[in-house]
Design an enzyme around this catalytic site. Structure first.
Site, PDB file in Angstrom:
ATOM      1  CE1 TYR A  11      -4.591   0.955   0.061  1.00  0.00           C
ATOM      2  CE2 TYR A  11      -3.559   2.630   1.129  1.00  0.00           C
ATOM      3  CZ  TYR A  11      -4.540   2.104   0.599  1.00  0.00           C
ATOM      4  OH  TYR A  11      -5.687   2.724   0.240  1.00  0.00           O
ATOM      5  CE  LYS A  26      -6.878   5.930   0.685  1.00  0.00           C
ATOM      6  NZ  LYS A  26      -8.005   6.908   0.008  1.00  0.00           N
TER       7      LYS A  26
END
Ligand code: NAD
Length: 258
Positions: free
Chosen positions: A158, A165
């Site tokens: 990720y 995020k």
């Protein structure tokens, strides 16, 4: 039909690329609840599929918005102001990182790639909130965005999107503070893994799905519809006291230690 009435509400939804987009599930449920929908699509590449998706809706509008430049957001909101006097709901369901960054070592992230991911996936919430809130003149509104638990845990693959995020979730709190006086609420849904155009390119995505279904309290993966139902709640008066919140829709995976 869900028991929440959003007729007379206008929703501006960013991030529909195709029928698997989380934003499409959210647009659909808001539409079913009676809201008028304006979809902001990224570019010509996705325009046709978005047009096809809404072809059976009356009273919906499409506007183009590539959020990589703030001036595009300004232009889009100006276009929206010609369609409607005010808006009530904004959905930000946008993320992007170069494919090479969604696998291998995070350590190898280049400055340019870092900027791209953070710009598109995190700064865009600030510019969208800044400009769209000017149209939230009908007693405030609700802004929501989509995040993932990689904001505070390591999910190999990720990578820089986890950093984006983390920034996005911090923005949710700061924007909730800035816009609170105008009765504009800002919240995020932290969703478990869902098959979409974006998630499929993350290396280890299938490991994420397997871990979630094996180890979450509900022992399964979530569905698009479950995220949409939570979005409906956050968009409606049912959540009138909720702002600055990161709400997990992940079958409970985030509470687990092992
Ligand atoms: P998706 O690919 O369907 O949606 C991503 C959207 O971002 C697309 O519509 C794309 O056009 C848009 N976008 C990218 N760059 C843009 C730009 N420069 N300007 C305007 N739009 C741009 O994938 P999705 O999974 O529905 O992603 C939506 C959101 O949900 C993202 O923020 C993603 O990180 C988040 N999310 C996804 C999952 C998952 O497993 N799919 C889980 C948690 C959070």
């Amino acid at each position: 039909m869900y028991p929440l009435d959003l007729s007379k509400k206008v929703a501006l939804v960013f991030g529909v690329a195709n029928s698997r987009s989380i934003a499409w599930s959210i647009a659909n449920i808001l539409h079913e609840a009676g809201a008028q929908i304006i979809l902001a699509y990224q570019n010509e590449r996705v325009k046709k599929s978005v047009e096809k998706l809404v072809s059976e809706w009356d009273n919906s509008f499409l506007v183009e918005c590539d959020v990589s430049k703030e001036e595009n957001v300004v232009k889009t909101i100006d276009e929206v102001s010609k369609i409607t006097k005010s808006i009530d709901i904004v959905v930000h369901s946008i993320a992007f990182a170069n494919r090479d960054n969604l696998g291998g070592q995070f350590l190898k992230t280049s400055q340019e790639d870092f900027k791209t991911a953070l710009d598109i996936s995190a700064f865009s919430l600030i510019s969208i909130a800044k400009h769209s809130s000017k149209l939230m003149t009908n007693n405030g509104g609700s802004i929501l965005t989509l995040t993932f638990q990689a904001s505070n845990r390591v999910f190999p693959g990720y990578n820089v999107m986890g950093t984006a995020k983390a920034a996005l979730e911090n923005e949710v709190r700061q924007l909730a503070y800035d816009l609170g006086e105008s009765n504009i609420r800002v919240n995020a849904i932290s969703a478990g893994p869902l098959d979409t155009l974006s998630s499929r390119v993350i290396s280890h995505y299938h490991d994420m799905k397997n871990a979630a279904s094996n180890r979450s309290p509900l022992k399964r993966n979530i569905t698009h519809d479950e995220v949409a139902k939570t979005a409906l709640y956050l968009a409606s008066e049912m959540s009138s006291g909720v702002t600055g919140e990161i709400l997990h829709v992940d079958a409970g995976y985030n509470i687990m230690g092992i």
